[in-house]
Design a protein around this motif. Sequence first.
Motif, PDB file in Angstrom:
ATOM      1  N   UNK A   1      -5.993   6.428  -1.763  1.00 11.93           N
ATOM      2  CA  UNK A   1      -6.092   7.679  -2.881  1.00 11.93           C
ATOM      3  C   UNK A   1      -7.197   8.231  -2.575  1.00 11.93           C
ATOM      4  N   UNK A   2      -7.516   9.652  -2.191  1.00  9.11           N
ATOM      5  CA  UNK A   2      -8.564  10.281  -2.057  1.00  9.11           C
ATOM      6  C   UNK A   2      -8.904  11.522  -3.050  1.00  9.11           C
ATOM      7  N   UNK A   3      -8.210  11.254  -4.225  1.00  7.69           N
ATOM      8  CA  UNK A   3      -8.499  12.311  -5.285  1.00  7.69           C
ATOM      9  C   UNK A   3      -9.468  11.928  -6.023  1.00  7.69           C
ATOM     10  N   UNK A   4      -9.582  12.536  -7.254  1.00 14.11           N
ATOM     11  CA  UNK A   4     -10.973  12.229  -8.355  1.00 14.11           C
ATOM     12  C   UNK A   4     -10.704  11.112  -8.914  1.00 14.11           C
ATOM     13  N   UNK A   5     -11.609  10.367  -9.154  1.00 14.00           N
ATOM     14  CA  UNK A   5     -11.763   9.406 -10.239  1.00 14.00           C
ATOM     15  C   UNK A   5     -11.180   9.631 -11.513  1.00 14.00           C
ATOM     16  N   UNK A   6      -9.799   8.805 -11.615  1.00 17.44           N
ATOM     17  CA  UNK A   6      -9.378   9.050 -12.993  1.00 17.44           C
ATOM     18  C   UNK A   6      -9.145   7.806 -13.790  1.00 17.44           C
ATOM     19  N   UNK A   7      -8.986   7.790 -15.102  1.00 18.86           N
ATOM     20  CA  UNK A   7      -9.446   6.505 -15.902  1.00 18.86           C
ATOM     21  C   UNK A   7      -8.237   5.459 -15.326  1.00 18.86           C
ATOM     22  N   UNK A   8      -6.945   5.826 -15.137  1.00 17.76           N
ATOM     23  CA  UNK A   8      -5.917   4.978 -14.713  1.00 17.76           C
ATOM     24  C   UNK A   8      -5.736   4.929 -13.293  1.00 17.76           C
ATOM     25  N   UNK A   9      -5.523   3.978 -12.869  1.00 15.98           N
ATOM     26  CA  UNK A   9      -4.912   3.872 -11.368  1.00 15.98           C
ATOM     27  C   UNK A   9      -3.828   4.483 -11.210  1.00 15.98           C
ATOM     28  N   UNK A  10      -3.763   5.439  -9.901  1.00 22.45           N
ATOM     29  CA  UNK A  10      -2.457   6.173  -9.805  1.00 22.45           C
ATOM     30  C   UNK A  10      -1.291   5.349  -9.135  1.00 22.45           C
ATOM     31  N   UNK A  11      -0.204   5.612  -9.442  1.00 22.54           N
ATOM     32  CA  UNK A  11       1.061   4.704  -9.403  1.00 22.54           C
ATOM     33  C   UNK A  11       2.161   5.410  -8.529  1.00 22.54           C
ATOM     34  N   UNK A  12       1.963   6.881  -8.533  1.00 29.47           N
ATOM     35  CA  UNK A  12       3.089   7.417  -7.827  1.00 29.47           C
ATOM     36  C   UNK A  12       2.746   7.841  -6.301  1.00 29.47           C
ATOM     37  N   UNK A  13       3.649   7.567  -5.565  1.00 26.17           N
ATOM     38  CA  UNK A  13       3.254   7.617  -3.856  1.00 26.17           C
ATOM     39  C   UNK A  13       2.859   9.191  -3.580  1.00 26.17           C
ATOM     40  N   UNK A  14       3.407  10.269  -4.471  1.00 27.64           N
ATOM     41  CA  UNK A  14       2.917  11.404  -4.049  1.00 27.64           C
ATOM     42  C   UNK A  14       1.096  11.710  -4.336  1.00 27.64           C
ATOM     43  N   UNK A  15       0.729  10.782  -5.000  1.00 25.64           N
ATOM     44  CA  UNK A  15      -0.709  10.804  -5.326  1.00 25.64           C
ATOM     45  C   UNK A  15      -1.614  10.439  -4.117  1.00 25.64           C
ATOM     46  N   UNK A  16      -1.135   9.893  -3.370  1.00 32.71           N
ATOM     47  CA  UNK A  16      -1.970   9.173  -2.344  1.00 32.71           C
ATOM     48  C   UNK A  16      -1.905  10.108  -1.027  1.00 32.71           C
ATOM     49  N   UNK A  17      -2.926  10.050  -0.428  1.00 30.22           N
ATOM     50  CA  UNK A  17      -3.152  10.928   0.883  1.00 30.22           C
ATOM     51  C   UNK A  17      -2.881  10.441   2.208  1.00 30.22           C
ATOM     52  N   UNK A  18      -3.403   9.050   2.347  1.00 28.38           N
ATOM     53  CA  UNK A  18      -2.966   8.643   3.395  1.00 28.38           C
ATOM     54  C   UNK A  18      -2.173   7.300   3.564  1.00 28.38           C
ATOM     55  N   UNK A  19      -1.432   7.169   4.565  1.00 28.08           N
ATOM     56  CA  UNK A  19      -0.495   5.956   4.578  1.00 28.08           C
ATOM     57  C   UNK A  19      -0.520   5.287   5.790  1.00 28.08           C
ATOM     58  N   UNK A  20      -0.167   3.978   5.853  1.00 25.64           N
ATOM     59  CA  UNK A  20      -0.023   3.184   7.192  1.00 25.64           C
ATOM     60  C   UNK A  20       1.565   3.325   7.543  1.00 25.64           C
ATOM     61  N   UNK A  21       1.854   2.786   8.458  1.00 26.09           N
ATOM     62  CA  UNK A  21       3.178   3.073   9.158  1.00 26.09           C
ATOM     63  C   UNK A  21       4.050   1.933   8.451  1.00 26.09           C
ATOM     64  N   UNK A  22       3.519   1.178   7.797  1.00 22.12           N
ATOM     65  CA  UNK A  22       4.275  -0.081   7.183  1.00 22.12           C
ATOM     66  C   UNK A  22       4.724  -1.175   7.986  1.00 22.12           C
ATOM     67  N   UNK A  23       4.979  -2.314   7.052  1.00 17.04           N
ATOM     68  CA  UNK A  23       5.231  -3.729   7.838  1.00 17.04           C
ATOM     69  C   UNK A  23       6.439  -4.128   7.027  1.00 17.04           C
ATOM     70  N   UNK A  24       7.419  -4.775   8.023  1.00 15.66           N
ATOM     71  CA  UNK A  24       8.618  -5.250   7.188  1.00 15.66           C
ATOM     72  C   UNK A  24       8.646  -6.474   6.613  1.00 15.66           C
ATOM     73  N   UNK A  25       9.033  -6.813   5.355  1.00 12.61           N
ATOM     74  CA  UNK A  25       9.057  -8.103   4.792  1.00 12.61           C
ATOM     75  C   UNK A  25      10.468  -8.335   4.516  1.00 12.61           C
ATOM     76  N   UNK A  26      10.886  -9.440   4.923  1.00 11.75           N
ATOM     77  CA  UNK A  26      12.562  -9.799   4.575  1.00 11.75           C
ATOM     78  C   UNK A  26      12.541 -11.160   4.064  1.00 11.75           C
ATOM     79  N   UNK A  27      13.037 -11.208   2.805  1.00 13.32           N
ATOM     80  CA  UNK A  27      13.154 -12.394   1.939  1.00 13.32           C
ATOM     81  C   UNK A  27      14.461 -12.972   2.136  1.00 13.32           C
ATOM     82  N   UNK A  28      14.885 -14.007   2.668  1.00 15.04           N
ATOM     83  CA  UNK A  28      16.363 -14.514   2.759  1.00 15.04           C
ATOM     84  C   UNK A  28      16.536 -15.652   1.611  1.00 15.04           C
ATOM     85  N   UNK A  29      17.818 -15.447   1.200  1.00 17.63           N
ATOM     86  CA  UNK A  29      18.144 -16.361  -0.040  1.00 17.63           C
ATOM     87  C   UNK A  29      18.335 -17.776   0.270  1.00 17.63           C
TER      88      UNK A  29
END
Length: 127
Positions: free
Chosen positions: A99-127
């Motif tokens: 998150x590259x925005x201004x410092x806010x009192x509460x931590x941002x939780x919506x994905x649209x608020x974040x500026x930079x992203x990785x490509x992701x890593x797969x997690x698979x949990x088997x039952x």
Amino acid sequence: QVQLVESGGGLVQAGGSLRLSCAASGRTFSSATMGWFRQAPGKEREFVAANRWSGGSTYYADSVKGRFTISRDNAKNTVYLHMNSLKPEDTAVYYCALYGGKLVPTLPTHHSLYDYWGRGTQVTVSS
């Protein structure tokens, strides 16, 4: 240019543990708010956890509270997601974000608020 690279995903049985890592480069990391999100097939990307170094603030989604822990090593420019007691419903691609925005009192939780992203890593949990 900020680069985020996740690692540590894999296949694990229900009840098991994994530790995800996200290595950051390209900007000052120590003061940034970092978040973890996940996206399962056919679902919207959802918030998992966030951490702000300044003040040591952390915040978790209710679905992972008590099982997941976000931490960071500023010397290594790396943020971690420690995942315990994994469930099949935790199966998703996990992304770290900065998150590259201004410092806010509460931590941002919506994905649209974040500026930079990785490509992701797969997690698979088997039952």
